[in-house]
Design an enzyme around this catalytic site. Structure first.
Site, PDB file in Angstrom:
ATOM      1  N   HIS A 263      -1.741   0.052  -4.813  1.00 28.65           N
ATOM      2  CA  HIS A 263      -2.048  -1.643  -4.269  1.00 28.65           C
ATOM      3  C   HIS A 263      -2.175  -1.438  -3.058  1.00 28.65           C
ATOM      4  O   HIS A 263      -2.417  -1.868  -1.989  1.00 28.65           O
ATOM      5  CB  HIS A 263      -1.693  -2.768  -5.069  1.00 28.65           C
ATOM      6  CG  HIS A 263      -1.946  -3.809  -4.390  1.00 28.65           C
ATOM      7  ND1 HIS A 263      -2.985  -4.850  -5.707  1.00 28.65           N
ATOM      8  CD2 HIS A 263      -1.397  -4.895  -3.732  1.00 28.65           C
ATOM      9  CE1 HIS A 263      -3.078  -6.303  -4.906  1.00 28.65           C
ATOM     10  NE2 HIS A 263      -2.847  -5.468  -3.551  1.00 28.65           N
ATOM     11  N   GLU A 264      -0.863  -1.180  -3.133  1.00 29.81           N
ATOM     12  CA  GLU A 264      -0.661  -1.238  -1.191  1.00 29.81           C
ATOM     13  C   GLU A 264      -1.351  -0.140  -0.329  1.00 29.81           C
ATOM     14  O   GLU A 264      -1.960  -0.933   0.714  1.00 29.81           O
ATOM     15  CB  GLU A 264       0.841  -1.931  -0.742  1.00 29.81           C
ATOM     16  CG  GLU A 264       1.234  -2.833  -1.566  1.00 29.81           C
ATOM     17  CD  GLU A 264       1.070  -4.395  -1.577  1.00 29.81           C
ATOM     18  OE1 GLU A 264       0.334  -4.618  -0.076  1.00 29.81           O
ATOM     19  OE2 GLU A 264       1.285  -4.443  -1.770  1.00 29.81           O
ATOM     20  N   HIS A 267      -4.771  -1.828   1.138  1.00 33.20           N
ATOM     21  CA  HIS A 267      -4.190  -2.404   2.124  1.00 33.20           C
ATOM     22  C   HIS A 267      -4.170  -1.401   3.391  1.00 33.20           C
ATOM     23  O   HIS A 267      -5.193  -1.299   3.839  1.00 33.20           O
ATOM     24  CB  HIS A 267      -3.202  -3.806   1.637  1.00 33.20           C
ATOM     25  CG  HIS A 267      -3.664  -4.555   0.958  1.00 33.20           C
ATOM     26  ND1 HIS A 267      -4.640  -5.348   0.712  1.00 33.20           N
ATOM     27  CD2 HIS A 267      -2.874  -4.852  -0.381  1.00 33.20           C
ATOM     28  CE1 HIS A 267      -4.821  -6.682   0.005  1.00 33.20           C
ATOM     29  NE2 HIS A 267      -3.777  -6.008  -0.575  1.00 33.20           N
ATOM     30  N   GLU A 293      -8.350  -8.074  -0.082  1.00 31.80           N
ATOM     31  CA  GLU A 293      -7.855  -7.996  -1.321  1.00 31.80           C
ATOM     32  C   GLU A 293      -8.737  -6.948  -2.352  1.00 31.80           C
ATOM     33  O   GLU A 293      -8.199  -6.023  -2.821  1.00 31.80           O
ATOM     34  CB  GLU A 293      -8.100  -8.998  -1.560  1.00 31.80           C
ATOM     35  CG  GLU A 293      -6.600  -8.882  -3.238  1.00 31.80           C
ATOM     36  CD  GLU A 293      -5.300  -8.748  -3.378  1.00 31.80           C
ATOM     37  OE1 GLU A 293      -5.045  -8.576  -2.579  1.00 31.80           O
ATOM     38  OE2 GLU A 293      -4.766  -8.610  -4.189  1.00 31.80           O
TER      39      GLU A 293
END
Lengths: 497, 497
Positions: A263-264, A267, A293
Site C-alpha cells: 500500500h505505502e 503512495h 489513495e
C-alpha cells in the site's frame, strides 16, 4: 522579474520549507526517542509559523493581481499560479485568531478523546467535540465564502481540490444502494467455499523486512531514493527524491506487514514519479488525497490482492517464511487475502465493507457540519447507520463513533477521499488493463513495469496540472464512475455471480 | 513588550529553526539514501537563508539600542543579550556578496581538494586554496573591524567566543617547548615496556553496538533523550533534548568504535546538561568549541583512558567480545589505549602528539591569514613544522598539508580549539579530582555520577552565561594553564619520570 516568476520563487521557498517539515515528521514517527517530543513540536511549530507567514505574505495579493494579466504563461505555469492562489486563499481566509482557537481546542479534544475512548465514555468527550465542531463550522463558513464554495466543500477542498459534495452524494448513494445486498451475496458465496487457513511459518522481523524490501523492488522502488522503516502505523513520508515509507511487522503473521508495504509503496511511487522539473512548486505536487489513495489502493487492492499476483507471490512467501503445508497454496492464500467480514472497525475492514464505513462517516460529518445532527445524538446515528450499511451494530461507542481520530482535531472533509480513491483505483486499473497487453499475465509473473509505467505517464508525471476530474478523464475516458469499482468487486468476490 | 523580550522571542525562533537544521544534518549523515542529497541540500539551504534573515532582521539594530538601556535584567538576560549581539554582529558585518562568494569558492575548493588529494597534486589545489584564502582574509578584516578584534581573532570568535590569539600564542609556545623532548622521553620509556598486543575476539557490529550502549549508560546517557547510530565519521548531533551521537564500527577491532562512542558521549552529556530554562536562547547554548571539546576529551582521554577505568572496562570488554588470552588483561589493554607514536595524520594521533599537529596548523593558518606565508610555500612550511614539532616529515602532500578538510572551505580559526579543549579537560579533571572523594576509585568501579555531576554543575548548567575564561576560573580557580595538561601527560606517559 515577472510577477509570476516572483511567485514561483516565493512558493518554491515555501515548498522546500514544507519538505523540511515533512522530514521532521518522518523522524518523529520512526527515529525520535520519547524524550525528544517536546523539542520536536517546538521545531515543527516554528517552521509551520514561518511557512504560514510565507503563504500569507502581504505582498502576494498584488503579485497575484499582476500575474493574472501576464501573457505567455504555459499551461503548467497557469495551473501553478492557480494552485498557488488556492493555497493562498485557504491560508489567508480565516482570521489567525480562529485558526489558533481551533488548533488549541482540537489538540485538547484529541487528548480527552484518548482517555475517553479507553473508558468508553462518550459523555465526557461530547462537549469538547461539540466545541471543536462549532469552530470547524465557523472555519468552513468563512473559507466557503472566500472560495465561493459550500461550507462542506470548502473543507473538502483542503484535501481534495475541486471536490464537490454534490458529486460525492450521487456516487456514494449509488454505492450505498449496491453494497448491503452485495455484501449478503458475498458472505453467502464465501460460506460455500473452503475456510481460509492462516499459513504458519517463521515471521521474524528479519525475514519480514527482507520480503518487504523484495516486494518493493518488484514494484520498482529505488532504494537510492528512499527507505523502509517501521512505525506504529504504516505511512509514506519524506519527499519525492527521498521517499520514506514504513510498515509494522506483527510477530504472529506476515500479511498485514506485507500489505502495508505494498500500500505505502503505491503512495511512494506516486511521489517518486511527480514531475522533477516542477519540484517544490504547487503544480509539481500530488493532485489530492483521492488520487493519492488511488495509487496505494491500485497497488494493494487492484494488483496485489489479485489471483494473478497471488500465484506469483505465494511460492515466494512460502520460501521466504520457511512455510510448509497446504495453507501456502495459491488458492488458500488468495482466500485469506480476499476474506470479507462485517466488522466494526474501519481500519481493519476489507475492500468490500470499507466503503460502507466511509459513507457512514461522510453522511454524519456532513450532517454535523450543517447543524442537522447534534454531537449528543452521534452514537445513536452511528448505530443506525452501521445497521443500515453493514448490518451490524457496535456494542459500545469505543468501537463505534469514537474509533477514529479524524474529527477530534476538526478534520472533516477527509473521509470521503478513501473511497473516492478506491473507486478511482478500480477505474484506472480497468483503463490500464485495456491499454496493456495481458496485464493479468504480467502480474502473475511479478512484472510491474507495464502497469506502473502507464500509471507514471497518465497520473504521476502530471502532478497538479489538471483537476482531479480532468486527470481521470484524460487517463480513462470518463469522470469518476462507480461502475468500475462495482464491477471489480463483483468479479473478485462473486466470480460465479 | 520590552525590547529585550522581543529580542528573546526573535532569537528563540532562530534557535528552534537552528535545531531543525541540526536534525536534518543528522539525518543526512545517518539515514539519508544517496539520491536524497540534492533535495536535502535544497531544504537546508532554504532554512539557512531564513535563519540568516532572522539574524540580520533590520529591526534588530533598534531593539539592541533600546535593550541596552533597559534596567532590571538578570545576569542571564544580560549575557543572553550580549550573545545575541555577538551573533548579530557576525551575521551582519560581512556584505552578503562576500559571504556568497566565499561560500561558492569554498565549495569549489573542497571539490578540487577531494580529487587533488587523492592524486597527491598540491599544484592543482594551490590556486583555488589561494583564492579561498583571499576571501577569508577579506572576511576576517571586515569582521575584525566590526567586532574590534584582530582579523585572526575575529575568525576565532566564531568558534571560540572571546578567544585571543595572543593568549593562544603564549600557551602553544609553552607546549611547543615541552612536547618534542617529552615525546622523545615517552618513546624511550615505551621501548622499555612490553609491546602492547591487540586483543582478539568477536567484533561483530551487534556485539560492538551492545557494548557501546552499555558504555553510554555507564556514563549516564539517557536513551529516552537520544540515540546511538553509525556514520562514516563519529559525531554528536541532534538537539539537547534529543542528542544523536554516532560511531563507526571497524570490522577488525573494537577500540576505535568504543573510544569514538565515549568521546561523543562526552559531547552529548554537555548538550543534555545545558540549562533547560534557556533552551533555544543563545545564552542556553554551549559556550564554545574548546569547552565542547573539553567535555568529550574529559570523558575519552582523562577518564576513560585512565588505568583506573581500564581496570573496570577490561573484563567487561573481554566478556562482551568473547575474548580469551592475555591480551585482554588490564595492563596490556591500558598499554594499547595509551600507545604513543610519531604519526603523520592528525585524526589518528594519540593525545601526546595531537597537540603538535594542532600547533603546526595554528601557526600556519595565522601566517597565511597575515600574508606572511603564501599558499605555494605551504608544503615546505608543513614539512619544516612537522620536523620541528614531531620529528618526522611526510613523504608527500596527501598525508601532509592536504590531509585536513578545514581550510578548503575557508574554515580558519577552528584548529586551536582541539588543543585548548584537551588542556581545559586536564585542568577540569584535576579540579574534579580535588573536589571529589577518590575519583580514581570511582572510575575503577565504573561510577561516573560524581565526575559528571560535578561537570554538570560547573560547566554544563552554565551554558553561555560566562566567558570561557570566567567559566574555567569559577570551576578551577584559574584561567587556562598548560601546567595541568603537561602534568597529566607526565603522570600517564612517564609514570616513573
Amino acid at each position: 522579474m515577472s510577477a509570476y516568476a516572483e511567485l514561483e520563487e516565493h512558493f518554491g521557498k515555501a515548498g522546500r520549507l514544507g519538505d523540511a517539515i515533512g522530514m521532521l515528521y518522518w523522524d518523529m514517527a520512526t527515529m525520535m526517542p520519547a524524550g525528544g517530543a517536546e523539542a520536536r513540536s517546538e521545531q515543527i511549530a516554528t517552521l509551520r509559523v514561518i511557512h504560514h507567514e510565507l503563504q500569507t505574505d502581504p505582498k502576494l495579493g498584488e503579485l497575484f493581481e499582476k500575474a493574472r494579466d501576464e501573457a505567455g504563461l504555459s499551461a503548467w505555469q497557469i495551473a501553478n499560479r492557480e494552485e498557488m492562489f488556492r493555497q493562498y486563499t485557504h491560508a489567508t481566509a480565516v482570521p489567525s485568531d480562529l485558526v489558533s482557537r481551533l488548533s488549541r481546542k482540537g489538540a485538547q479534544t484529541e487528548m480527552v478523546w484518548r482517555s475517553a475512548r479507553a473508558d468508553n465514555d462518550f459523555a465526557r468527550l461530547a462537549p469538547h467535540l461539540a466545541e471543536t465542531l462549532e469552530l470547524v463550522r465557523e472555519t468552513a463558513r468563512i473559507k466557503g465564502e472566500a472560495l465561493g464554495l459550500k461550507p462542506y466543500d470548502a473543507l473538502l477542498d483542503q484535501y481534495e481540490p475541486g471536490g464537490s459534495s454534490e458529486t460525492i452524494d450521487a456516487i456514494f448513494d449509488d454505492l450505498a444502494g449496491f453494497l448491503p445486498e452485495f455484501l449478503e451475496a458475498v458472505l453467502a458465496h464465501q460460506a460455500e467455499q473452503p475456510e481460509p487457513v492462516m499459513p504458519v511459518g517463521d515471521f521474524s522481523v528479519e525475514r519480514q523486512e527482507k520480503v518487504a524490501r523484495r516486494l518493493m523492488e518488484t514494484l520498482g522502488f529505488d532504494f537510492e531514493h528512499g527507505r523502509l522503516d517501521t512505525s506504529h502505523h504504516p505511512f509514506c513520508g519524506g519527499v519525492p527524491d527521498d521517499v520514506r515509507l514504513t510498515t509494522f511487522y506483527a510477530p504472529d503473521g506476515f500479511l498485514k506487514g506485507m500489505m502495508g508495504v505494498l500500500h505505502e509503496t503505491g503512495h511512494a511511487l506516486y511521489e517518486r514519479g511527480l514531475p522533477a522539473e516542477w519540484r517544490y512548486q504547487p503544480v509539481g505536487a500530488a493532485r489530492g488525497m483521492s488520487v493519492h489513495e488511488s495509487q496505494s489502493l491500485l497497488v494493494e487492492m487492484q494488483a496485489c490482492r489479485s489471483r494473478a499476483f497471488a500465484s506469483f507471490v505465494a511460492p515466494m512467501y512460502r520460501d521466504a517464511f520457511a512455510g510448509t503445508g497446504d495453507a501456502w497454496e495459491v488458492e488458500n492464500l488468495y482466500r485469506v487475502m480476499t476474506r470479507v467480514e462485517r466488522s466494526l472497525i474501519r481500519v481493519d475492514a476489507d475492500e468490500v465493507t470499507y466503503p460502507a464505513h466511509v459513507i457512514l462517516r461522510y453522511r454524519l460529518e456532513k450532517a454535523m457540519l450543517a447543524g442537522e445532527l447534534e454531537v449528543v445524538d452521534l452514537p445513536e446515528a452511528w448505530r443506525a447507520g452501521m445497521k443500515e450499511l453493514l448490518g451490524i451494530e457496535p456494542p459500545d461507542d469505543r468501537d463505534g463513533c469514537m474509533q477514529d481520530i479524524h474529527w477530534m482535531d476538526g478534520t472533516l472533509g477527509y473521509f470521503p477521499t478513501y473511497t473516492l480513491g478506491a473507486m478511482t483505483a478500480a477505474q484506472l486499473f480497468a483503463a490500464a488493463d485495456r491499454a496493456l497487453d495481458d496485464l493479468d499475465g504480467q502480474l502473475a509473473r511479478g512484472e510491474f513495469g507495464g502497469l506502473m509505467g502507464w500509471m507514471g505517464e497518465q497520473i504521476h508525471a502530471k502532478g497538479s496540472l489538471l483537476s482531479t476530474e480532468a486527470l481521470l478523464t484524460e487517463a480513462t475516458g470518463e469522470a469518476l464512475n462507480p461502475r468500475y469499482f462495482k464491477e471489480h468487486l463483483r468479479r473478485r468476490y462473486l466470480p460465479e455471480g
